[in-house]
Design an enzyme around this catalytic site. Structure first.
Site, mmCIF file in Angstrom:
data_model
loop_
_atom_site.group_PDB
_atom_site.id
_atom_site.type_symbol
_atom_site.label_atom_id
_atom_site.label_comp_id
_atom_site.label_asym_id
_atom_site.label_seq_id
_atom_site.Cartn_x
_atom_site.Cartn_y
_atom_site.Cartn_z
ATOM 1 N N GLU A 171 -7.863 66.138 12.246
ATOM 2 C CA GLU A 171 -8.218 64.420 11.941
ATOM 3 C C GLU A 171 -7.200 63.742 10.694
ATOM 4 O OE1 GLU A 171 -8.906 63.734 16.283
ATOM 5 O OE2 GLU A 171 -10.982 63.475 14.698
ATOM 6 N N ARG B 161 -13.650 71.644 17.431
ATOM 7 C CA ARG B 161 -14.792 71.418 17.447
ATOM 8 C C ARG B 161 -14.865 71.108 19.303
ATOM 9 N NH1 ARG B 161 -13.282 64.767 17.299
ATOM 10 N NH2 ARG B 161 -12.063 65.277 19.041
ATOM 11 N N ASN C 110 -20.664 63.810 21.392
ATOM 12 C CA ASN C 110 -19.514 63.185 21.304
ATOM 13 C C ASN C 110 -18.849 62.896 22.661
ATOM 14 O OD1 ASN C 110 -17.584 60.985 19.487
ATOM 15 N ND2 ASN C 110 -16.448 62.945 19.490
ATOM 16 N N GLU C 111 -17.700 62.090 23.217
ATOM 17 C CA GLU C 111 -17.217 62.080 23.819
ATOM 18 C C GLU C 111 -17.580 63.963 25.233
ATOM 19 O OE1 GLU C 111 -13.437 62.130 22.255
ATOM 20 O OE2 GLU C 111 -13.566 60.009 22.972
ATOM 21 N N GLU D 23 -15.197 53.221 19.762
ATOM 22 C CA GLU D 23 -13.998 53.955 18.994
ATOM 23 C C GLU D 23 -12.958 53.760 19.360
ATOM 24 O OE1 GLU D 23 -13.315 57.643 19.017
ATOM 25 O OE2 GLU D 23 -16.099 58.856 19.065
ATOM 26 N N HIS E 26 -5.515 60.545 11.047
ATOM 27 C CA HIS E 26 -5.533 59.679 11.695
ATOM 28 C C HIS E 26 -5.923 58.417 11.255
ATOM 29 C CE1 HIS E 26 -8.175 58.157 15.430
ATOM 30 N NE2 HIS E 26 -8.523 57.259 15.081
HETATM 31 C C1 GLA Z 1 -12.004 61.057 20.006
HETATM 32 C C2 GLA Z 1 -13.146 61.498 18.710
HETATM 33 C C3 GLA Z 1 -13.030 61.001 17.700
HETATM 34 C C4 GLA Z 1 -11.827 61.540 16.743
HETATM 35 C C5 GLA Z 1 -10.893 60.650 17.787
HETATM 36 C C6 GLA Z 1 -9.718 60.505 17.338
HETATM 37 O O1 GLA Z 1 -12.474 59.899 20.460
HETATM 38 O O2 GLA Z 1 -14.617 60.803 19.809
HETATM 39 O O3 GLA Z 1 -14.662 62.128 16.853
HETATM 40 O O4 GLA Z 1 -11.238 63.106 17.022
HETATM 41 O O5 GLA Z 1 -11.136 60.359 19.283
HETATM 42 O O6 GLA Z 1 -8.673 61.828 17.381
#
Ligand code: GLA
Length: 636
Positions: A345, A105, A143-144, A298, A348
């Site tokens: 993941e 990604r 995202n991030e 998150e 996770h």
């Molecule tokens: C980040 C991302 C999520 C996921 C988490 C957990 O915070 O934003 O998409 O990948 O990590 O690894």
């Protein structure tokens, strides 16, 4: 408004029969908000311009029927494979010149015109389709943000950014000290991102590139935000910051652009260390939000970073969440709702684990949902959510500069120094916040400056005014050394702060072995040859030179710690500076407006000076918290 509760919901991984169960379980858990579609671009646009919104329509309708609101994502963090194949020039290039390929990604160049255009197209399509959907509560852009690219598109955008910053090449050559090693630029076209090169890179170029990357990603965010604001002026637009051992963006600057500060937090420590990190992250988020409510976008129901992935101990899911709420979160969310069975993941942890709802984790998730419902919303008021008497200075630019190679010691670590300052006060129950060096600091009783390598003249003047006006300033080594272009301030360290501190440092002497000071215990990694110039020595090195100094200036006091102390030594300095708290280690008491949160992070019973009825359990408090117990009471 009640606290938000929920997590990332990625229903595209599951057959539709699971969706109805998801909504039923969400209702059981008290979920009120889910983030949908963060990585769904390839499912929403399987080929260029062909949209398949049917599945998302059905998901949003189901959620709306279940009374669950949606933080709807713009999926630009994960362009579809067809996009990467059609636009290979929009794939990330690393500093080593490797063009990455899709398959993970975040593989895009934020400066690539094709990526920018495709981002806007999918954002517009989503915005137009769902602008009136009853489930829509918030927009979640990307995202991030955090992927730097070194390709030719990035190079061109970097040059444009530099032209705006410096106006002309003379100013750039001067700021970057290109006279050294024959780097003088005679044409803008000669300038590139700091790509892999033979030996040490130019530190000013490297720092400007990091500033540029943050601004360039912000430009991408603003494009989506402005479009969404046009379509849905009432719906807040946010993005989730990553909080970890690296920061890709200038959070102060970004926080002026988002409608709501939202952060992701995954502690790497365990036990009390995780609690310390959680408080640190929450205080940063609240500070970026200028003291207003922010959202924990998150976290995880288990530990996902650090030595290995492990379950959180019983009770920790709620305790960490309540730490965030105590420190200003307007909701707590997890990544992700249901643990994936496959994909990158798959290990996770989820709110619904692989085991399913008949599990400790899901029971704790439900209990947390119930607890959050019982915490009453904030009364509207002007005063800050959480009062802090002490501010710690935090500036990503200074941190980035210390991450460059070629500094006098590889042990210099800005983040670790800032974390220590926060941790030491957290352990004593002193509530802190963070401030940028340029902020007005006059409201704080004390300001801590841990390893703030870069500082502007103006910010340094501000610190002087702060001390003269009666403030207590505690500066640690490797602060105030350089200007905003990473140029060393001459005449003795710590250049910009020399006069305020009343010291002149002649030399740095990194330490191979620990030494014991006359006070405050053991010092490691770093020492300095300090001359007093208005200050007095409070502790000395074994050879007799000043190690910790104090200067009365105007109405205030400026302390200087010229070496790295252990936590107890640093706490000793702070105590001497009048900053001793009365808290017990591992017991966290925070007042959020008219509610007091008391959290016992230890394995023992702990006395707490908190009285009243616990809003979560409805039980009266007895003055003692059980191991791991968390309570919330109305302040008296
Ligand atoms: C980040 C991302 C999520 C996921 C988490 C957990 O915070 O934003 O998409 O990948 O990590 O690894």
């Amino acid at each position: 408004m009640p606290l938000w509760y929920g997590g990332d919901y990625n229903p595209e991984q599951w057959p539709e029969v699971v969706w109805a169960e998801d909504v039923a379980l969400m209702r059981r858990a008290g979920v009120t908000l889910v983030t949908v579609g963060v990585f769904a671009w390839s499912r929403l646009e399987p080929s260029e311009g062909r949209h398949t919104f049917g599945w998302l329509d059905r998901v949003l309708d189901l959620l709306a029927d279940g009374g669950i609101r949606v933080d709807l994502a713009v999926p630009t963090a994960s362009p579809p494979p067809w996009f990467s194949l059609a636009h290979p020039d929009a794939l990330t290039v690393t500093r080593d010149g490797v063009r990455l390929t899709h398959g993970s990604r975040d593989t895009y160049c934020v400066s690539a015109p094709a990526y920018r255009a495709a981002s806007l197209r999918i954002t517009r399509a989503l915005g137009e389709r769902y602008r009136d959907h009853p489930a829509l509560a918030m927009w979640h852009v990307h995202n991030e943000y955090g992927t730097p690219c070194h390709c030719d598109h990035a190079a061109a955008a970097f040059r444009t950014w530099l032209r705006e910053r410096y106006g002309g090449l003379d100013a750039l050559n001067d700021a970057w000290t290109t006279a050294f090693w024959g780097q003088h630029y005679s044409d803008w076209a000669q300038i590139t991102p700091p790509r892999a090169t033979q030996y040490l890179p130019n530190p000013a170029q490297a720092l400007d590139f990091r500033r540029f990357v943050s601004d360039e990603m912000l430009a991408h965010f603003r494009e989506q935000r402005d479009l969404l604001r046009e379509l849905t002026p009432e719906v807040p637009v946010t993005t989730n910051y990553v909080l970890a051992g690296w920061a890709s963006i200038d959070h102060w600057k970004w926080s002026r652009e988002v409608d709501l500060v939202a952060v992701d937090h995954y502690p790497s420590g365990r036990g009390t260390a995780a609690a310390e990190q959680t408080a640190f992250a929450a205080d940063l988020a609240r500070s970026w939000a200028n003291g207003r409510p922010w959202l924990l976008m998150e976290q995880a129901t288990g530990y996902v970073t650090g030595p290995r992935m492990t379950a959180k101990e019983p009770g920790e899911i709620a305790r960490h969440s309540l730490q965030h709420v105590a420190r200003g979160a307007k909701g707590v969310m997890f990544f992700q709702w249901r643990a994936s069975l496959g994909g990158a993941e798959q290990w996770h942890p989820g709110m619904v684990p692989h085991t399913g709802p008949d599990s400790r984790v899901f029971r704790e998730v439900c209990a947390l949902g119930e607890a959050l419902k019982r915490i009453p919303p904030d009364e509207p008021a002007d005063e800050p959510l959480v009062e802090a008497e002490v501010a710690i200075l935090w500036d990503e630019e200074a941190w980035w500069a210390v991450q460059a190679p070629g500094l006098p010691s590889a042990e210099l670590d800005c983040l670790a120094a800032v974390e220590q300052a926060h941790r030491v006060l957290w352990r004593q129950g002193v509530t802190t916040c963070f401030a940028h060096p340029s902020h007005d600091l006059s409201a704080y009783r004390a300001v801590l400056v841990p390893s703030l390598y870069l500082i502007s003249d103006e910010a340094a003047r501000g610190l002087g005014t702060y001390v003269r006006g009666g403030g207590t300033l505690v500066v640690s080594f490797f602060s105030g050394i350089a200007d905003e272009h990473t140029r060393i301030r001459p005449g003795g360290y710590p250049g910009a702060l020399r006069e305020i501190l009343g010291v002149r440092v002649e030399e740095f002497r990194p330490l191979a072995d620990a030494v014991t000071l006359t006070d405050f215990g053991v010092a490691t990694a770093w020492s300095e040859v300090v001359h007093l110039d208005g200050a007095e020595a409070v502790a000395r090195y074994p050879g007799g030179g000043p190690a910790v100094t104090r200067r009365r200036l105007g109405e205030g006091t400026a302390w200087y710690v010229s070496t790295r102390l252990g936590d107890s030594g640093y706490a000793g300095v702070l105590a001497r500076a009048g900053l001793a708290g009365s808290g017990a280690p591992g017991v966290e008491i925070v007042r959020r407006r008219d509610r007091v949160f008391a959290l016992n992070h230890t394995q023992d019973e702990q006395p707490v000076p908190v009285h009243g009825t616990d809003l979560i359990s409805g039980e009266p408090l007895t003055g003692v918290l059980n191991p791991g117990q968390c309570v919330v009471v109305r302040a008296t």
